[in-house]
Scaffold this motif. Structure first.
Motif, PDB file in Angstrom:
ATOM      1  N   TYR A 586      41.753  84.101   3.342  1.00  0.00           N
ATOM      2  CA  TYR A 586      42.676  83.997   2.218  1.00  0.00           C
ATOM      3  C   TYR A 586      43.977  83.391   2.752  1.00  0.00           C
ATOM      4  O   TYR A 586      44.576  83.938   3.687  1.00  0.00           O
ATOM      5  N   ALA A 587      44.410  82.297   2.170  1.00  0.00           N
ATOM      6  CA  ALA A 587      45.634  81.625   2.615  1.00  0.00           C
ATOM      7  C   ALA A 587      46.684  81.696   1.516  1.00  0.00           C
ATOM      8  O   ALA A 587      46.420  81.327   0.368  1.00  0.00           O
ATOM      9  N   TYR A 588      47.849  82.191   1.872  1.00  0.00           N
ATOM     10  CA  TYR A 588      49.008  82.194   0.976  1.00  0.00           C
ATOM     11  C   TYR A 588      49.916  81.066   1.446  1.00  0.00           C
ATOM     12  O   TYR A 588      50.378  81.064   2.595  1.00  0.00           O
ATOM     13  N   VAL A 589      50.181  80.114   0.565  1.00  0.00           N
ATOM     14  CA  VAL A 589      50.856  78.886   0.966  1.00  0.00           C
ATOM     15  C   VAL A 589      52.102  78.665   0.119  1.00  0.00           C
ATOM     16  O   VAL A 589      52.052  78.714  -1.116  1.00  0.00           O
ATOM     17  N   SER A 590      53.212  78.430   0.792  1.00  0.00           N
ATOM     18  CA  SER A 590      54.453  78.050   0.131  1.00  0.00           C
ATOM     19  C   SER A 590      54.639  76.552   0.322  1.00  0.00           C
ATOM     20  O   SER A 590      54.670  76.061   1.451  1.00  0.00           O
ATOM     21  N   ALA A 591      54.724  75.826  -0.780  1.00  0.00           N
ATOM     22  CA  ALA A 591      54.831  74.370  -0.719  1.00  0.00           C
ATOM     23  C   ALA A 591      56.286  73.942  -0.628  1.00  0.00           C
ATOM     24  O   ALA A 591      57.201  74.653  -1.066  1.00  0.00           O
ATOM     25  N   ALA A 592      56.487  72.772  -0.047  1.00  0.00           N
ATOM     26  CA  ALA A 592      57.842  72.243   0.106  1.00  0.00           C
ATOM     27  C   ALA A 592      58.463  71.917  -1.250  1.00  0.00           C
ATOM     28  O   ALA A 592      59.669  72.013  -1.434  1.00  0.00           O
ATOM     29  N   GLU A 593      57.633  71.515  -2.198  1.00  0.00           N
ATOM     30  CA  GLU A 593      58.102  71.208  -3.547  1.00  0.00           C
ATOM     31  C   GLU A 593      56.899  71.228  -4.478  1.00  0.00           C
ATOM     32  O   GLU A 593      55.748  71.256  -4.036  1.00  0.00           O
ATOM     33  N   GLU A 594      57.165  71.254  -5.772  1.00  0.00           N
ATOM     34  CA  GLU A 594      56.063  71.269  -6.734  1.00  0.00           C
ATOM     35  C   GLU A 594      55.271  69.977  -6.594  1.00  0.00           C
ATOM     36  O   GLU A 594      55.823  68.887  -6.460  1.00  0.00           O
ATOM     37  N   THR A 595      53.962  70.113  -6.613  1.00  0.00           N
ATOM     38  CA  THR A 595      53.115  68.965  -6.329  1.00  0.00           C
ATOM     39  C   THR A 595      51.794  69.104  -7.069  1.00  0.00           C
ATOM     40  O   THR A 595      51.608  70.009  -7.889  1.00  0.00           O
ATOM     41  N   ASP A 596      50.861  68.218  -6.778  1.00  0.00           N
ATOM     42  CA  ASP A 596      49.503  68.303  -7.315  1.00  0.00           C
ATOM     43  C   ASP A 596      48.769  69.366  -6.510  1.00  0.00           C
ATOM     44  O   ASP A 596      48.362  69.136  -5.369  1.00  0.00           O
TER      45      ASP A 596
END
Length: 672
Positions: A586-596
């Motif tokens: 299970y990976a919890y990922v914080s993105a640099a910005e809103e994306t696809d």
């Protein structure tokens, strides 16, 4: 124990030479320093002891045939004297502590100011009944009164136990009970993102839970709600916009810090000579992954180790302003905010706030304003800085920086390179450091005036440190292979539990039978790999593994692969349930910005597949604005695993962003 195939090696970046301009002025520049330490061991550690002033010279660098070991046997010294008194002749008017408060306040203490207030509070503690060997618990945020109380305790020979201010009343009570501590120094409250948090209420609840109660409690007036005489260095609380209407009276066994300091104004206390092996402080492991354990560090060995590594790895010198961003409640704050920098006579900076409040450029504003020379922070923070964007550091003058450091967890190459380029302008060496609460100080790193840096790789064992990466049989692994990091000779910063041989040395033979070939070994419980140059890359705790269809993977390795994906700010990986595999990634990922999100999920899968293999590709990817973190910036992976497995979350009092937990539970529920 995990098998030899528990981890797969990551890929570090290309080697980076330290700038010649840095090497020319570095504290340690001899390329043969490791060989010299090895030839001269243990006499080599006299170099660390020589950084301190001793009341009585030690008879031997290390006493006993071992174990137990007695570092600097026969010597006596006082940690408070070494951090304050001995600097007065040369730099009494130099700033020792500079503090930046959460509401924008600031305070500075010269070495003379610090000497006076430490003495005054030491005199107050004595009057309250604190004697040598009495453990004093300190339960405060990062305010100047915390290091002052630490140094006052050290001055009178009373070990201190700092408890992180974010911990609950139950956590405080457990630590006080375990330490048999009858004295508490706390505060009325502190600020979280501008809002007051009433710390005293938690302290009161902890006192109720203690069978024997508390002999005396000292309360620091942080919120400005008590009508008391301020201490000599207190700020004007009226400027903080805090109401004074909540004038809660103190009980008979409670004392106001400001009143005590005022009552003892001008008093001095002779520093108590302590045996080098006497206890300086007690500190508990964070408890974010399990039951906390008390670790007792010594006066001579610990202080020598903290001073030496501050000198050799962080390259601190007296004229520097050094900022270690760790909360003082953790060992990093003890060693590299308080004891190491002050033992060297430098200026140490304290910051009470968070890096994104009131704005996301807060860290860079403070570095510019205080002309910080050395900045030591966590990879978690660096990844957050990346996410917020380089426009924030680029808008500030960071040219005062001479050296950058990281601590707390492995740093992936992309984050290392961003830190080096955007914060250090490509000119500051970056020292990645590995050590533990148990080790007291740094054990593996590069020496910035000697070694090349390899982004993603921690570095070499430090001079005098015998650290090896071994397989399940205790044999050294070949370059590129993975195994377990062990330390096979003593070091000055080892805790009393090791010095006294409370099972530390005998238990390893049941884990690694072949390590019985060594006279001594400490199993660090961390996985690692080593390259052909001897550089060690840490892979996280050996219990941080996921078993997928019989294959075991280190979480840090998968996280590093995900974090290197363009568009990802940071990631945390845990094990969760799977109908067929048993456990899944299970990976919890914080993105640099809103994306696809679908495209990013695909890039993550491709990256993990390429770095490790298809079996390690996350089955579940949850995107989140941020990860749940303690107020010291550590990701609470235990909570993420509880969320994945729909388990009781337990104590969340250490979280700085508890609201994110509900969001993650909802996100996983939507997937179900």
């Amino acid at each position: 124990m995990p098998s030899d195939e528990s981890w797969h090696s990551g890929v570090a970046g290309e080697s980076v030479e330290p700038p010649a301009s840095f090497v020319d002025q570095a504290n340690v520049t001899d390329p043969d320093v490791r060989e010299q330490f090895e030839r001269e061991w243990p006499a080599c550690w006299e170099r660390a002891a020589d950084l301190l002033d001793w009341s009585d010279d030690y008879d031997a660098v290390i006493g006993g045939d071992g174990p137990p070991f007695r570092w600097f046997d026969g010597g006596t010294l006082n940690a408070s004297y070494n951090c304050i008194d001995r600097h007065l002749d040369d730099r009494k008017n130099q700033v020792a502590l500079t503090w930046e408060g959460r509401l924008g306040e600031s305070r500075s203490y010269s070495y003379l100011d610090l000497y006076r207030e430490v003495n005054e509070f030491a005199a107050a503690l004595r009057e309250l009944g604190v004697e040598e060997e009495d453990v004093v618990t300190l339960y405060m945020p990062v305010v100047p009164e915390l290091p002052i109380a630490m140094l006052a305790c050290a001055r009178i020979g009373a070990p201190h136990s700092v408890v992180f201010a974010g911990f609950s009343a139950d956590a405080l009570a457990m630590r006080m009970d375990d330490a048999d501590s009858e004295y508490l120094v706390t505060c009325d409250g502190y600020y979280r993102r501008g809002a007051p948090v009433h710390q005293k209420n938690k302290a009161d609840n902890a006192a109720i839970a203690l069978d024997d109660g508390i002999e005396a409690t000292v309360v620091v007036d942080r919120l400005g709600v008590r009508k008391t005489t301020p201490s000599s260095s207190a700020v004007d609380r009226e400027t903080q916009g805090v109401s004074r209407d909540d004038d809660t009276p103190l009980a008979a066994d409670e004392y106001d810090y400001g009143d005590l300091v005022t009552e003892h104004r001008g008093e001095t206390v002779d520093p108590v000579p302590r045996d080098a092996t006497d206890q300086l402080f007690l500190i508990y492991t964070s408890g974010t992954t399990g039951e906390p354990t008390g670790v007792r560090h010594t006066t001579g060995g610990y202080l020598a180790h903290a001073a030496w590594t501050s000198h050799a790895v962080l390259d601190i010198r007296p004229e520097d302003t050094h900022w270690c961003s760790a909360d003082i409640g953790w060992i990093t704050g003890h060693s590299y905010t308080v004891y190491g920098p002050l033992a060297l006579g430098s200026t140490t900076m304290l910051y009470e706030g968070t890096p994104d409040h009131p704005e996301k450029d807060r860290v860079w504003e403070l570095i510019e304003r205080n002309a910080v020379d050395v900045f030591y922070t966590a990879p978690t923070a660096i990844r957050a800085f990346m996410k917020w964007g380089e426009q924030h550091p680029d808008s500030h003058d960071l040219s005062s920086l001479r050296l950058l450091g990281t601590v707390g967890e492995p740093i992936n190459p992309r984050a290392w390179q961003w830190y080096h380029e955007h914060i250090g302008n490509g000119e500051c060496p970056v020292v990645d450091t590995w050590w533990q609460t148990e080790t007291g100080g740094m054990m593996v790193s590069t020496l910035p005036g000697v070694d090349e840096m390899k982004p993603g790789s921690t570095g070499l064992p430090l001079p005098g440190i015998d650290a090896k990466v071994v397989d399940g049989d205790g044999d050294s692994v070949e370059p590129g292979e993975t195994g377990y990091l062990v330390v096979t000779s003593p070091w000055p910063g080892m805790p009393l539990s090791m010095v006294e041989n409370d099972g530390w040395f005998t238990d390893h033979t049941s884990v690694f039978p072949d390590l019985s070939d060594y006279d001594w070994a400490y199993f660090t419980e961390d996985g690692a790999t080593v390259d052909e140059d001897g550089y060690v890359t840490l892979l996280g705790r050996v219990d941080d593994v996921i078993n997928v269809s019989g294959h075991r993977f280190g979480t840090m390795e998968i996280e590093s692969a995900i974090a290197d994906v363009e568009g990802v700010a940071e990631a945390a990986v845990v094990s969760g349930p799977h109908d067929l595999k048993g456990q899944a990634v299970y990976a919890y990922v914080s993105a640099a910005e809103e994306t696809d999100w679908d495209a990013l999920r695909e890039r993550i899968a491709d990256a993990v597949d390429a770095a490790i293999g298809p079996i390690a590709v996350p089955d579940v990817v949850v995107f989140t604005p941020e990860l749940p973190k303690t107020r010291s910036g550590k990701v609470m992976r235990r909570l993420l695993e509880d969320i994945a497995n729909d388990d009781d979350l337990g104590d969340t009092s250490a979280l700085r962003n508890p609201e994110v937990v509900g969001e993650l539970e909802s996100a996983l529920g939507e997937r179900d």
